[in-house]
Design a protein around this motif. Structure first.
Motif, mmCIF file in Angstrom:
data_model
loop_
_atom_site.group_PDB
_atom_site.id
_atom_site.type_symbol
_atom_site.label_atom_id
_atom_site.label_comp_id
_atom_site.label_asym_id
_atom_site.label_seq_id
_atom_site.Cartn_x
_atom_site.Cartn_y
_atom_site.Cartn_z
ATOM 1 N N SER A 226 0.835 -1.199 0.000
ATOM 2 C CA SER A 226 0.000 0.000 0.000
ATOM 3 C C SER A 226 0.872 1.252 0.000
ATOM 4 C CB SER A 226 -0.958 -0.009 1.197
ATOM 5 O OG SER A 226 -0.247 -0.119 2.406
ATOM 6 N N ALA A 227 1.970 1.208 0.747
ATOM 7 C CA ALA A 227 2.870 2.374 0.768
ATOM 8 C C ALA A 227 3.511 2.566 -0.605
ATOM 9 C CB ALA A 227 3.951 2.180 1.830
ATOM 10 N N ALA A 228 3.997 1.483 -1.192
ATOM 11 C CA ALA A 228 4.677 1.582 -2.488
ATOM 12 C C ALA A 228 3.724 2.129 -3.550
ATOM 13 C CB ALA A 228 5.209 0.211 -2.899
ATOM 14 N N ALA A 229 2.504 1.578 -3.575
ATOM 15 C CA ALA A 229 1.543 2.019 -4.577
ATOM 16 C C ALA A 229 1.260 3.509 -4.412
ATOM 17 C CB ALA A 229 0.252 1.220 -4.453
ATOM 18 N N THR A 230 0.996 3.915 -3.170
ATOM 19 C CA THR A 230 0.611 5.297 -2.931
ATOM 20 C C THR A 230 1.762 6.265 -3.223
ATOM 21 O OG1 THR A 230 -0.839 4.454 -1.220
ATOM 22 C CG2 THR A 230 -0.487 6.823 -1.248
ATOM 23 N N LEU A 231 2.953 5.915 -2.791
ATOM 24 C CA LEU A 231 4.098 6.799 -3.039
ATOM 25 C C LEU A 231 4.361 6.923 -4.543
ATOM 26 C CD1 LEU A 231 6.449 5.651 -0.129
ATOM 27 C CD2 LEU A 231 5.195 7.812 -0.305
ATOM 28 N N ALA A 232 4.196 5.823 -5.260
ATOM 29 C CA ALA A 232 4.412 5.887 -6.706
ATOM 30 C C ALA A 232 3.323 6.725 -7.372
ATOM 31 C CB ALA A 232 4.432 4.473 -7.288
ATOM 32 N N GLU A 233 2.092 6.578 -6.900
ATOM 33 C CA GLU A 233 1.011 7.413 -7.443
ATOM 34 C C GLU A 233 1.324 8.883 -7.232
ATOM 35 O OE1 GLU A 233 -2.345 6.014 -5.221
ATOM 36 O OE2 GLU A 233 -2.381 4.075 -6.254
ATOM 37 N N MET A 234 1.946 9.188 -6.098
ATOM 38 C CA MET A 234 2.265 10.584 -5.794
ATOM 39 C C MET A 234 3.417 11.097 -6.646
ATOM 40 S SD MET A 234 1.988 10.205 -1.685
ATOM 41 C CE MET A 234 2.310 11.877 -1.157
ATOM 42 N N GLY A 235 4.192 10.205 -7.222
ATOM 43 C CA GLY A 235 5.247 10.643 -8.124
ATOM 44 C C GLY A 235 6.658 10.276 -7.717
ATOM 45 N N TYR A 236 6.801 9.647 -6.541
ATOM 46 C CA TYR A 236 8.147 9.248 -6.137
ATOM 47 C C TYR A 236 8.627 8.070 -6.979
ATOM 48 C CZ TYR A 236 7.352 12.039 -1.904
ATOM 49 O OH TYR A 236 7.105 13.057 -1.036
ATOM 50 N N LYS A 237 9.949 7.931 -7.094
ATOM 51 C CA LYS A 237 10.522 6.740 -7.731
ATOM 52 C C LYS A 237 10.657 5.667 -6.664
ATOM 53 C CE LYS A 237 14.242 7.119 -10.486
ATOM 54 N NZ LYS A 237 15.494 7.754 -11.001
ATOM 55 N N VAL A 238 10.060 4.523 -6.897
ATOM 56 C CA VAL A 238 9.995 3.522 -5.838
ATOM 57 C C VAL A 238 10.622 2.207 -6.289
ATOM 58 C CG1 VAL A 238 8.440 2.239 -4.310
ATOM 59 C CG2 VAL A 238 7.863 4.578 -4.978
ATOM 60 N N LYS A 239 11.343 1.590 -5.372
ATOM 61 C CA LYS A 239 11.833 0.226 -5.580
ATOM 62 C C LYS A 239 11.247 -0.633 -4.476
ATOM 63 C CE LYS A 239 16.401 1.061 -7.629
ATOM 64 N NZ LYS A 239 17.856 0.975 -7.381
ATOM 65 N N VAL A 240 10.714 -1.803 -4.841
ATOM 66 C CA VAL A 240 10.129 -2.695 -3.835
ATOM 67 C C VAL A 240 10.881 -4.025 -3.834
ATOM 68 C CG1 VAL A 240 8.046 -3.870 -3.050
ATOM 69 C CG2 VAL A 240 7.873 -1.641 -4.157
ATOM 70 N N PHE A 241 11.155 -4.513 -2.634
ATOM 71 C CA PHE A 241 11.875 -5.781 -2.484
ATOM 72 C C PHE A 241 11.039 -6.774 -1.693
ATOM 73 C CE2 PHE A 241 14.912 -2.543 -3.263
ATOM 74 C CZ PHE A 241 15.951 -3.139 -3.968
ATOM 75 N N CYS A 242 11.021 -8.029 -2.146
ATOM 76 C CA CYS A 242 10.423 -9.067 -1.308
ATOM 77 C C CYS A 242 11.188 -10.368 -1.539
ATOM 78 C CB CYS A 242 8.937 -9.256 -1.599
ATOM 79 S SG CYS A 242 8.562 -9.985 -3.184
ATOM 80 N N PHE A 243 11.193 -11.220 -0.521
ATOM 81 C CA PHE A 243 11.976 -12.462 -0.666
ATOM 82 C C PHE A 243 11.180 -13.547 -1.373
ATOM 83 C CE2 PHE A 243 9.912 -13.185 3.485
ATOM 84 C CZ PHE A 243 9.451 -14.478 3.312
ATOM 85 N N GLN A 244 9.829 -13.395 -1.389
ATOM 86 C CA GLN A 244 9.009 -14.411 -2.052
ATOM 87 C C GLN A 244 9.134 -14.288 -3.570
ATOM 88 O OE1 GLN A 244 7.834 -12.141 0.148
ATOM 89 N NE2 GLN A 244 6.670 -13.169 1.756
ATOM 90 N N ASP A 245 8.556 -15.245 -4.297
ATOM 91 C CA ASP A 245 8.662 -15.189 -5.751
ATOM 92 C C ASP A 245 7.720 -14.158 -6.344
ATOM 93 O OD1 ASP A 245 6.261 -16.621 -5.478
ATOM 94 O OD2 ASP A 245 6.591 -17.685 -7.357
ATOM 95 N N SER A 246 6.727 -13.760 -5.552
ATOM 96 C CA SER A 246 5.829 -12.707 -6.010
ATOM 97 C C SER A 246 5.403 -11.879 -4.808
ATOM 98 C CB SER A 246 4.595 -13.323 -6.662
ATOM 99 O OG SER A 246 3.567 -12.347 -6.754
#
Lengths: 228, 251, 638
Positions: free
Chosen positions: C47-67
């Motif tokens: 939710s944070a990544a989506a919202t920050l990207a909508e606002m215009g920030y450049k976002v990188k998201v990391f997760c250890f799972q395959d998706s």
């Protein structure tokens, strides 16, 4: 027309083509069988010959015949391309695969069943369509109509042809058993109330076509021997 | 119980793989299938061998991470059950069990039984959403949704994205996965504005990823651990045809 | 460093509204140049990544799972609270706020909890707009159910899969931004360190789990949304991969760890069936509405439960808590089950279980009603145990499933490291010493959708002049080298024991001595045992393979190493907190009849621990809790 080519080359578009041509071919089967069943009447094939002659001489039917051939060719060619790309989607096969646990054998064998039908179709066309249209002039029956009926008696006197016809017809039956209802699903026709009806009609249709076509060679073999 | 496992071993995506056979002598029938693999791996590590890599996470049948093609079936023999929820009491003493990874061109093997399913993520990224920015929403009850529509949308949304449908399909088709998301969003009023563009984009992406074509065998539905209905595939077809033929929008 | 929670001035109900409108803004052109790293893709992260990207920030998201869709938020069953008052039963933001503070046994920050209750309503709106198929009534309106610890119906749900549906909503919003190239997604990546430059967090070191490659990533700010640490107990309801590593690296780089000993034990889980057990499965709290909990009156009774006559059964919750009976709060029910089993009345093969019996309800309501209410749970129980709960009572036992503690954050959700934030279960959170059911989903989404997008501006507005820092910077190189060395050290030990076996041993120490009941003596022992275990771990583990391939054992080694250090900190915290509150029960601090005894005069604070080196005791910092609106009182369920 780019939207049209886009659609027709997409996976769903290809299925639409398969189902539209398939259902069209089903309608042909119905007409074909209705006329063939006339050959079982005890009138020495007079009515059957008349109907057969009408089908081969009426200009409208002749035009539809071209569409019919196109339908066959598209249905076959499309299935070939789809099968090839489907095979490419699984380059490494499973060592053990329990397909029967989740689907019917004939739904998984549409390509093989279709190929059998095609093999039969070629023999069938050679026997009747090519024979009567290009190779020989059929003799006239007692009404003066070209005598397809006698040709049938001659072909079905051969037990090997009989077996080939029966195999072809049963392959067609299983092909339809899956294909009929599958075609409606591919067209997106789906409804909690009516889908079971379509499935029922599909089964009835497959039985009718299979048994209807199967009965003819058997009947001719046992009850309509050539005169000589 | 004594169980013999024939497991697909493959070092990485580039090297060729082969089956290896392992014997386990004291498998408890209360173990889950994955716990049996835990025991096998403990044994392999102690023997100085490389443990079998397999995907798993929640182990309660909801995250969709576990896979495994067990004796020729996706997620093994039990209906509506993921591999992590499959228990050894459904097998017999002395059984030989063959375990393979999901096989599909768009799911390349990473190692042993682990495959790369990121094609699913890319399909969702191509259109599996409602374009609503945070803060845009109106009151949640402002659009009533008939209960049967909400229930049906939920049944489609229950997809866990495990890929069993692709694995079980003889054509490696991803139609059940794609149709579940398309169905969910096209049935709900919130998803309607993008109904046409969504289905066209998602099908396009699905085709690009190299999944096969659906031939309506129904294997996907039978093997889906969440029992997603193939009726969704019919709905996907309808949505697509509608978008391509009936819509005036150029999609 | 003094602990300033940065709580805004003003009356409680105005703090957030006013503050939100005065936080500095970043203009769109500048947002494009500001990079934010989000670690973890659960409810808070997505939710944070989506919202920050909508606002215009450049976002990188990391997760250890395959998706990203597999994050453990997906496993939440029951629902999500929101003060919508759609049922017209007297709910309000204040009531949700009050219930949460009280449920947390008065160890949470008033201002944070009020904000949480305040934004809860927007969460439901947002999720519905995304196409989350919440349960509905026949009239088409949203349906609500009730949950423990409340007297109103405010829980929204999607069958027994609410977490899944909410996560898929947030995930789809995030994937939309991935499709628009606003977010770069890194799945099968694990964060292994935070990078500090000039006292600020400037990026992370991550390992590509498939190739083993160590990567450097710069960010103007880093958000840790990495969930809880229940797996320190080895057996918990957490996913196998859930771990503390990201938070722990932050802690070791200077972020304080808040209330580490506050863990929640859920009373109704399927009990352990043998040594092979890898995780535990929760059965929804709602079962206690119609099930009666009992054990035989005779110790070590070997009879089948259905053969034990009514007068030889001890319905101990109904006996001890006649007013609330089987519906006492989670911590109370859990401790009571443990007490019976410890006294030798447990049932099942392991004797560590009690019965949850539906026979009375089935007689009273009919099997169909029970099936309608709990059918899917009964099925799941049967799948796992092979027993039919319609004909024989369920066996249940408490299990760890949530951690209220986590990285200490201020009102802006920033840790004590500038530029490093913690969201969701990863922060020490709004739940005090005990979390109410259906509030975890609410907090994760509140932090991600409605808090961080505003509060991050307070920091980033001053960062617009900071150009992207090259990852060739010496700080990145040094951090990478440390990570590489550590991985190599695991591989080179080449001892005799598997990582898993150490994790099991750690779990046993934690469960026995820092679990449902804790004592000074036990905790002191535990600290010693954990220290010994740590020594042994670093001399005797065997990790096969190399660092440059897909190597799950190597991943596990790093995670278990961090769990061992965390376990020690939890015991230190539990030892230091000389009171019982919420999920933290100290045997020395109970009332005459065995209930938890709080000492508000001595412990009305958040314990925030500062790392001082692995071999040194951590330093305690206290954030005093000032209750301006609510008057704390003792809980009573008799």
């Amino acid at each position: 027309m780019s939207w049209f080519t886009h659609m027709m080359t997409s996976s769903i578009g290809k299925k639409v083509v398969m189902s539209v041509t398939g259902l069209f071919l089903c309608s042909f089967l119905l007409v074909h069988l209705s006329i063939n069943l006339l050959s079982l009447l005890p009138d020495n094939g007079l009515l059957f010959n008349e109907a057969a002659h009408f089908m081969s001489s009426n200009p409208l039917i002749r035009t539809i015949e071209i569409v019919l051939f196109a339908g066959f060719i598209i249905h076959i060619a499309q299935s070939y391309f789809i099968t090839r790309s489907n095979q490419k989607a699984r380059p490494v096969k499973y060592a053990v695969n329990a397909g029967n646990a989740n689907s019917t054998w004939y739904s998984r064998s549409m390509g093989i069943l279709g190929s059998l039908v095609l093999f039969f179709l070629i023999i069938h066309l050679r026997h009747f369509w090519i024979e009567s249209r290009f190779l020989t002039e059929l003799p006239a029956d007692s009404n003066g109509t070209p005598d397809m009926y006698t040709l049938m008696i001659e072909v079905f006197a051969n037990p090997i042809y009989n077996i080939i016809y029966l195999l072809g017809v049963f392959a067609l039956g299983y092909h339809l058993m899956h294909g009929f209802q599958s075609a409606w699903r591919s067209l997106g026709i789906m409804h909690r109330k009516y889908t079971p009806v379509i499935q029922g009609i599909g089964i009835a249709f497959s039985f009718f076509i299979t048994l209807g076509f199967a009965i003819i060679p058997v009947f001719f073999y046992f009850f309509r021997q050539p005169n000589q | 119980m004594k169980i013999t496992l024939k497991v697909w071993r493959q070092k990485n995506s580039k090297e060729k793989g082969q089956f290896e056979t392992y014997s386990l002598n004291s498998v408890s029938e209360d173990m889950s299938f994955l716990e049996m693999f835990d025991v096998l791996n403990e044994q392999l590590i102690r023997e100085g061998k490389d443990p079998v890599a397999f995907d798993h996470d929640c182990r309660e049948g909801i995250c969709g991470m576990c896979s495994m093609y067990i004796n020729g079936r996706a997620h093994g023999p039990m209906q509506g059950t993921t591999t992590c929820q499959l228990h050894m009491r459904h097998f017999n003493d002395g059984d030989t069990i063959v375990v393979e990874p999901w096989r599909a061109e768009p799911f390349p093997v990473i190692k042993d039984l682990v495959v790369n399913r990121s094609a699913f993520d890319r399909i969702i990224a191509s259109g599996g959403y409602v374009s609503v920015n945070t803060g845009n929403a109106q009151d949640a009850n402002s659009l009533p949704i008939a209960k049967h529509i909400a229930d049906e949308a939920f049944a489609a949304a229950a997809c866990i994205g495990c890929g069993a449908c692709v694995a079980a399909c003889k054509n490696s088709s991803a139609m059940l996965f794609v149709s579940a998301k398309v169905s969910q969003l096209s049935m709900l009023p919130q998803g309607k504005p993008e109904r046409e563009s969504r289905v066209v984009a998602m099908v396009k992406k699905m085709d690009e990823e190299g999944f096969g074509n659906c031939t309506n065998t129904g294997a996907c539905e039978a093997e889906c651990p969440k029992e997603i209905s193939v009726m969704n595939i019919a709905r996907l077809n309808r949505e697509y045809i509608r978008a391509a033929l009936a819509s005036e929008e150029d999609v | 460093m003094s602990l300033d929670a940065k709580i805004p001035e003003g009356p409680l109900d105005q703090k957030w509204i006013k503050y939100r409108s005065t936080i500095p803004l970043v203009n769109p052109a500048n947002k494009r140049n500001l990079e934010v790293i989000v670690v973890g893709s659960g409810l808070a992260g997505s939710s944070a990544a989506a919202t920050l990207a909508e606002m215009g920030y450049k976002v990188k998201v990391f997760c250890f799972q395959d998706s990203a869709r597999r994050a453990h938020s997906i496993a939440a069953q029951g629902g999500i609270n929101a003060a919508k008052n759609y049922q017209n039963d007297g709910d309000s933001v204040y009531r949700l706020f009050y219930d949460t503070i009280k449920g947390g046994d008065y160890r949470a920050r008033e201002a944070n909890v009020y904000r949480l209750a305040d934004v809860s309503t927007s969460i439901i709106d947002q999720c519905v707009a995304q196409g989350v198929p919440f349960a509905r009534e026949y009239g088409g309106m949203l349906s609500n159910r009730s949950f423990g610890g409340t007297q109103v119906q405010r829980t929204f749900y999607a069958a027994g899969q609410t977490g899944q549906q909410l996560l898929l909503g947030a995930y789809s919003a995030m994937m939309r931004q991935v499709g628009l190239n606003k977010i770069q997604m890194f799945s099968r990546h694990e964060m292994l360190d935070v990078v500090m430059i000039d006292g600020k967090c400037r990026g992370i070191i991550a390992r590509d789990l498939v190739s083993g490659k160590i990567e450097r990533h710069f960010g103007h700010a880093v958000l840790l949304c990495t969930g809880g640490y229940g797996n320190v107990f080895y057996l918990s309801t957490n996913a196998m991969g859930s771990n503390v590593t990201a938070s722990w690296k932050a802690y070791k780089r200077g972020a304080y760890f808040g209330n580490p000993c506050f863990t929640q034990i859920h009373p109704t889980c399927i009990p352990v069936s043998g040594d092979h057990q890898s995780k535990l499965t929760l059965m929804s709290e709602s079962l206690r509405n119609d099930g009666r909990i009992w054990v035989p009156k005779k110790q070590n009774d070997e009879r089948k439960p259905t053969d034990i006559p009514e007068d030889e059964r001890d319905y101990y919750l109904e006996r001890r808590y006649p007013a609330f009976g089987n519906l006492v709060p989670r911590d109370v029910a859990s401790r009571a089950a443990k007490e019976r089993c410890d006294a030798g009345y447990g049932v099942g093969k392991s004797k560590m279980a009690v019965y949850l019996d539906f026979a009375d309800s089935i007689n009273r309501l009919g099997k169909n009603v029970i099936k309608e209410r709990y059918g899917n749970l009964f099925e799941m129980y049967e799948k796992i145990t092979g027993e039919d709960p319609y004909s024989t009572p369920m066996r249940i036992y408490p299990a760890v499933h949530y951690t209220m503690g986590g990285l200490w954050v201020d009102y802006n959700l920033m840790t004590t490291i500038p530029g490093l934030y913690a969201l969701g279960e990863a922060n020490f959170s709004d739940h005090g010493a005990n979390r109410l059911g259906a509030s975890a989903l609410m907090q994760g989404l509140a932090d991600g959708y409605f808090v961080i997008p505003y509060t991050i501006g307070a920091y980033l507005a001053d960062e617009i002049r900071t150009k992207s820092i090259s990852t060739d910077h010496p700080a990145f190189a040094a951090a990478e080298e440390e990570v590489t060395k550590r991985l190599q050290s695991f591989l080179s030990i080449n001892g005799t024991q598997t990582v898993e076996s150490f994790h099991k041993r750690l779990g046993k120490i934690m469960w026995d001595k820092c679990g449902m009941a804790r004592s000074e003596e036990g905790l002191k022992e535990a600290i010693q045992q954990i220290r010994t275990l740590r020594q042994e771990f670093y001399t005797n583990i065997r990790v096969p393979g190399s660092a440059f391939e897909y190597n799950p054992e190597l991943e596990k080694a790093g995670r278990v190493a961090d769990f061992i250090e965390l376990g020690e900190l939890m015991c230190i915290d539990a030892l230091q907190r000389g009171e019982s509150c919420g999920g933290h029960f100290r045997e020395e601090h109970q009332t005459e009849d065995g209930e938890a005894l709080r000492h508000d005069n001595k412990y009305m604070y958040v314990s925030a621990w500062e790392f001082k080196g692995v071999e040194h005791d951590p330093a305690l910092h206290k954030e005093e809790l000032n209750y301006e609106v609510i008057k704390p009182s003792q809980r009573n369920y008799k």
